[in-house]
Design a protein around this motif. Sequence first.
Motif, PDB file in Angstrom:
ATOM      1  N   PHE A   1       0.828  -1.202   0.000  1.00 35.40           N
ATOM      2  CA  PHE A   1       0.000   0.000   0.000  1.00 35.40           C
ATOM      3  C   PHE A   1       0.866   1.257   0.000  1.00 35.40           C
ATOM      4  N   PHE A   2       1.817   1.313   0.899  1.00 33.07           N
ATOM      5  CA  PHE A   2       2.654   2.516   0.996  1.00 33.07           C
ATOM      6  C   PHE A   2       3.653   2.610  -0.161  1.00 33.07           C
ATOM      7  N   GLY A   3       4.257   1.468  -0.551  1.00 33.08           N
ATOM      8  CA  GLY A   3       5.334   1.506  -1.528  1.00 33.08           C
ATOM      9  C   GLY A   3       4.902   1.426  -2.974  1.00 33.08           C
ATOM     10  N   THR A   4       3.981   0.514  -3.285  1.00 34.39           N
ATOM     11  CA  THR A   4       3.574   0.295  -4.674  1.00 34.39           C
ATOM     12  C   THR A   4       2.394   1.171  -5.076  1.00 34.39           C
ATOM     13  N   TYR A   5       1.446   1.324  -4.181  1.00 40.08           N
ATOM     14  CA  TYR A   5       0.237   2.070  -4.516  1.00 40.08           C
ATOM     15  C   TYR A   5       0.402   3.575  -4.277  1.00 40.08           C
ATOM     16  N   LEU A   6       0.830   3.960  -3.089  1.00 37.37           N
ATOM     17  CA  LEU A   6       0.793   5.370  -2.697  1.00 37.37           C
ATOM     18  C   LEU A   6       2.044   6.139  -3.114  1.00 37.37           C
ATOM     19  N   LEU A   7       3.221   5.547  -2.890  1.00 37.32           N
ATOM     20  CA  LEU A   7       4.470   6.293  -3.063  1.00 37.32           C
ATOM     21  C   LEU A   7       4.689   6.811  -4.484  1.00 37.32           C
ATOM     22  N   PRO A   8       4.481   6.009  -5.547  1.00 35.11           N
ATOM     23  CA  PRO A   8       4.708   6.542  -6.899  1.00 35.11           C
ATOM     24  C   PRO A   8       3.801   7.722  -7.240  1.00 35.11           C
ATOM     25  N   LYS A   9       2.561   7.698  -6.755  1.00 34.47           N
ATOM     26  CA  LYS A   9       1.641   8.801  -7.027  1.00 34.47           C
ATOM     27  C   LYS A   9       2.140  10.093  -6.380  1.00 34.47           C
ATOM     28  N   ILE A  10       2.561   9.998  -5.131  1.00 37.26           N
ATOM     29  CA  ILE A  10       3.056  11.181  -4.430  1.00 37.26           C
ATOM     30  C   ILE A  10       4.348  11.675  -5.054  1.00 37.26           C
ATOM     31  N   ALA A  11       5.240  10.745  -5.406  1.00 35.81           N
ATOM     32  CA  ALA A  11       6.508  11.132  -6.022  1.00 35.81           C
ATOM     33  C   ALA A  11       6.277  11.870  -7.336  1.00 35.81           C
ATOM     34  N   MET A  12       5.378  11.354  -8.164  1.00 36.26           N
ATOM     35  CA  MET A  12       5.111  11.985  -9.450  1.00 36.26           C
ATOM     36  C   MET A  12       4.478  13.356  -9.283  1.00 36.26           C
ATOM     37  N   ARG A  13       3.524  13.486  -8.356  1.00 29.99           N
ATOM     38  CA  ARG A  13       2.893  14.790  -8.129  1.00 29.99           C
ATOM     39  C   ARG A  13       3.905  15.802  -7.631  1.00 29.99           C
ATOM     40  N   GLY A  14       4.840  15.346  -6.803  1.00 29.78           N
ATOM     41  CA  GLY A  14       5.879  16.247  -6.328  1.00 29.78           C
ATOM     42  C   GLY A  14       6.761  16.744  -7.458  1.00 29.78           C
ATOM     43  N   LEU A  15       7.141  15.853  -8.373  1.00 28.06           N
ATOM     44  CA  LEU A  15       7.976  16.241  -9.509  1.00 28.06           C
ATOM     45  C   LEU A  15       7.227  17.192 -10.446  1.00 28.06           C
ATOM     46  N   ILE A  16       5.939  16.878 -10.687  1.00 24.12           N
ATOM     47  CA  ILE A  16       5.133  17.746 -11.565  1.00 24.12           C
ATOM     48  C   ILE A  16       4.971  19.131 -10.937  1.00 24.12           C
ATOM     49  N   ALA A  17       4.671  19.153  -9.645  1.00 22.80           N
ATOM     50  CA  ALA A  17       4.493  20.429  -8.955  1.00 22.80           C
ATOM     51  C   ALA A  17       5.790  21.227  -8.958  1.00 22.80           C
TER      52      ALA A  17
ATOM     53  N   VAL B   1      13.605  11.047  12.516  1.00 19.98           N
ATOM     54  CA  VAL B   1      13.788   9.797  11.771  1.00 19.98           C
ATOM     55  C   VAL B   1      13.239   9.925  10.358  1.00 19.98           C
ATOM     56  N   CYS B   2      12.043  10.474  10.223  1.00 21.13           N
ATOM     57  CA  CYS B   2      11.414  10.605   8.899  1.00 21.13           C
ATOM     58  C   CYS B   2      12.218  11.535   7.997  1.00 21.13           C
ATOM     59  N   LEU B   3      12.745  12.615   8.561  1.00 13.83           N
ATOM     60  CA  LEU B   3      13.583  13.517   7.760  1.00 13.83           C
ATOM     61  C   LEU B   3      14.836  12.793   7.286  1.00 13.83           C
ATOM     62  N   GLY B   4      15.407  11.979   8.160  1.00 12.92           N
ATOM     63  CA  GLY B   4      16.561  11.180   7.751  1.00 12.92           C
ATOM     64  C   GLY B   4      16.214  10.209   6.638  1.00 12.92           C
ATOM     65  N   MET B   5      15.027   9.597   6.698  1.00 18.81           N
ATOM     66  CA  MET B   5      14.598   8.671   5.652  1.00 18.81           C
ATOM     67  C   MET B   5      14.381   9.398   4.321  1.00 18.81           C
ATOM     68  N   LEU B   6      13.911  10.640   4.394  1.00 16.14           N
ATOM     69  CA  LEU B   6      13.757  11.432   3.173  1.00 16.14           C
ATOM     70  C   LEU B   6      15.109  11.650   2.513  1.00 16.14           C
ATOM     71  N   ILE B   7      16.115  11.986   3.307  1.00 15.18           N
ATOM     72  CA  ILE B   7      17.472  12.134   2.765  1.00 15.18           C
ATOM     73  C   ILE B   7      17.939  10.819   2.159  1.00 15.18           C
ATOM     74  N   PHE B   8      17.735   9.738   2.908  1.00 18.44           N
ATOM     75  CA  PHE B   8      18.183   8.411   2.489  1.00 18.44           C
ATOM     76  C   PHE B   8      17.529   7.973   1.174  1.00 18.44           C
ATOM     77  N   SER B   9      16.278   8.370   0.948  1.00 24.07           N
ATOM     78  CA  SER B   9      15.514   7.916  -0.225  1.00 24.07           C
ATOM     79  C   SER B   9      16.091   8.390  -1.550  1.00 24.07           C
ATOM     80  N   GLY B  10      16.823   9.513  -1.529  1.00 29.41           N
ATOM     81  CA  GLY B  10      17.321  10.083  -2.772  1.00 29.41           C
ATOM     82  C   GLY B  10      16.292  10.906  -3.520  1.00 29.41           C
ATOM     83  N   TYR B  11      15.099  11.060  -2.944  1.00 27.39           N
ATOM     84  CA  TYR B  11      14.036  11.818  -3.615  1.00 27.39           C
ATOM     85  C   TYR B  11      14.411  13.284  -3.773  1.00 27.39           C
ATOM     86  N   LEU B  12      15.126  13.826  -2.815  1.00 27.24           N
ATOM     87  CA  LEU B  12      15.556  15.227  -2.913  1.00 27.24           C
ATOM     88  C   LEU B  12      16.452  15.432  -4.131  1.00 27.24           C
ATOM     89  N   SER B  13      17.245  14.415  -4.447  1.00 31.31           N
ATOM     90  CA  SER B  13      18.092  14.492  -5.631  1.00 31.31           C
ATOM     91  C   SER B  13      17.244  14.515  -6.898  1.00 31.31           C
TER      92      SER B  13
END
Length: 414
Positions: free
Chosen positions: A213-229, A395-407
């Motif tokens: 739910f979090f990884g396959t369903y929700l995460l790609p949608k949020i990631a794409m909306r963030g990039l588009i925005a 912890v969550c902020l650290g995970m955001l850094i770890f994810s590479g999404y900021l890159s």
Amino acid sequence: MNFNFINLQPYSNPQYFIYLLIALLPIIIGLYFGKRLKNYEAIFSLVFLFLIFDGNHWQEGINLIIYLIYEFLITFGYLHYRTKKDSPNKSWVFNLAVVLAILPLTAVKILIQMPKGTVPFVVGFLGISYITFKNVQVIMETRDGVIKQIDPLTYARFLLFFPTISSGPIDRYRRFKSDYEKVPSREEYIGDLQLAVRYLFQGFLYKFILGWFFGTYLLPKIAMRGLIAGNAIGGLKLSWWVVAYMYVYTMYLFFDFAGYSLFAVSISHFMGIHTPMNFNKPFISKNIKDFWNRWHMTLSFWFRDYIYMRFTFFAMKKKLIKNRIRLSQVSYFVLFLIMGFWHGLTWYYIVYGIYHATAICINDIWLRFKRKHKDQLPSNKFTQWFAIFLTFQFVCLGMLIFSGYLSQLWFGWQ
């Protein structure tokens, strides 16, 4: 024979468990009646290892065989050196053995960063990190005199223990050997079976439902909306998508990895081996150090015992840093920088390591301040829940850094 029509990578899909549980039946029946079928266990592990490295992964299988021969030569060579009556305890020999044991993993970490097509052969194999950690642990405990003898067959089974080979948890040789050489009583094994079934179903909930739910369903949608925005309007509304991504990615990472770890512990219990747990309610941690005592515990404890403590003792012995507080702080940075480099030679992994080292140093300063002023600072349920809430944000902020999404966002904005 090629089984690639079925995904036989460890714990990859529910169908995989049907084949696994069928193969486990003789082991379960044997242990229930007080017999450990060591030969069958060895065949069982080798068959499933073969299926992992079958087909397109055959070159990884060859790498694993070469790697095992190499590591056996180092480990048993050092054991022979340590157990010779007239051999001096030269530290350089120990250091050389550790460096040589880590060398293949280091080479793999460097080579996988090379541009595609640069390296003309397949490097590494699934599980090289965790086997390396096991091997280094044995070398270090041999040097300490804790391990005096190593049975080659038991050691091979320890390194290649099928349930944990790809991503842990990281067991210790002496603990594994104790379980492996003992046949539990029927009552003890029934307890193991109850835990095995419980962990198995909990793993399914975590990995295949919540993780999906979090990884396959929700995460790609949020990631794409963030990039588009980010491309459309810049930072104001994008910041909310980043926050959403931060929390969702943290949940995904936990449930996916904790689910995998539960599967490994479950299958181990079916085999009468008490592989240690990897997670212990990490999101109720009261501070960042408490978090690392609950998150990926076998890896955290391995880094603590074999990097942090070893470096601290070395620095104290050589009097590199006389102030103990400064020494602990430097040790934390050494620890987490190595952990960051281990995850990958990418800037966000290094920043992730620096982030956590800084957080732990600040936490230690705060704890010392609390001890000095404990009568002046409030301590109640609100402060305890606030500490948990604040730690979770860190912890969550650290995970955001770890994810590479900021890159990804940075390059998306360019």
